[in-house]
Motif scaffolding. Structure first.
Motif, short mmCIF file in Angstrom:
data_model
loop_
_atom_site.label_atom_id
_atom_site.label_comp_id
_atom_site.label_asym_id
_atom_site.label_seq_id
_atom_site.Cartn_x
_atom_site.Cartn_y
_atom_site.Cartn_z
N PHE A 19 0.85 -1.19 0.00
CA PHE A 19 0.00 0.00 0.00
C PHE A 19 0.88 1.24 0.00
CE2 PHE A 19 0.69 -0.90 4.46
CZ PHE A 19 0.82 0.34 5.07
N TYR A 20 0.27 2.38 -0.18
CA TYR A 20 0.99 3.65 -0.22
C TYR A 20 0.48 4.56 0.88
CZ TYR A 20 2.66 2.12 -4.75
OH TYR A 20 3.26 1.41 -5.76
N ILE A 21 1.40 5.34 1.41
CA ILE A 21 1.05 6.29 2.47
C ILE A 21 1.66 7.64 2.10
CG2 ILE A 21 3.04 5.71 3.91
CD1 ILE A 21 1.14 6.03 6.34
N ALA A 22 0.96 8.71 2.44
CA ALA A 22 1.45 10.05 2.12
C ALA A 22 2.76 10.31 2.86
CB ALA A 22 0.42 11.10 2.49
N ARG A 23 3.72 10.89 2.15
CA ARG A 23 5.01 11.21 2.75
C ARG A 23 4.88 12.35 3.76
NH1 ARG A 23 10.02 9.95 0.70
NH2 ARG A 23 9.05 9.32 -1.24
N TYR A 24 3.96 13.27 3.51
CA TYR A 24 3.76 14.43 4.38
C TYR A 24 2.27 14.54 4.71
CZ TYR A 24 8.17 15.40 2.02
OH TYR A 24 9.43 15.28 1.52
N PRO A 25 1.92 15.22 5.80
CA PRO A 25 0.50 15.43 6.10
C PRO A 25 -0.21 16.14 4.93
CG PRO A 25 1.85 16.09 7.96
CD PRO A 25 2.80 15.82 6.82
N ILE A 26 -1.42 15.73 4.66
CA ILE A 26 -2.20 16.34 3.57
C ILE A 26 -2.98 17.50 4.16
CG2 ILE A 26 -4.07 15.93 1.93
CD1 ILE A 26 -3.04 13.01 1.79
N THR A 27 -2.86 18.66 3.54
CA THR A 27 -3.55 19.85 4.02
C THR A 27 -4.98 19.89 3.51
OG1 THR A 27 -2.95 21.22 2.12
CG2 THR A 27 -1.35 21.12 3.94
#
Length: 115
Positions: A96-104
């Motif tokens: 699976f994939y996860i965002a590298r940074y928090p999503i605004t």
């Protein structure tokens, strides 16, 4: 300009085994913190006994909202917080994939096509 969906913004987590849940040691640590923060040591013996009974009911999934006669007196609410945990075990996860940074919020709105 890179959008939120650009590959640079995501990290691939490969398929494999991982631990799910918490260990018995971790659960006991949480219980100790709850007792300490709830000033358990200074409660009356009757209150300690009632808490022990509620914990037993919770552990055996026999506690219902209707059975909270002492809930308001002990905890300030008619709903007893339920501390149930998932015992630790190994599970298999697909890639699976996860965002590298928090999503605004702005990025989410742009992705959803909102202004």
């Amino acid at each position: 300009m890179k959008t939120i969906m650009h590959a640079d913004n995501w990290v691939e987590i490969p398929a494999g085994e991982c631990l799910l849940g918490i260990s018995d040691e971790q659960a006991m640590h949480i219980w100790r913190q709850m007792y300490d923060r709830g000033n358990y040591a200074n409660l009356s013996e009757a209150d300690k006994q009632r808490i022990a009974e509620i914990i037993d009911l919770l552990r055996n999934n026999r506690y219902t909202v209707a059975a909270h006669d002492d809930g308001e007196r002990l905890f300030g609410t008619a709903v007893i917080p339920r501390f149930a945990y998932i015992p630790q075990r190994r599970v298999w996860l697909d890639r699976f994939y996860i965002a590298r940074y928090p999503i605004t919020g702005k990025q989410l709105a742009a992705y959803l096509g909102k202004k």
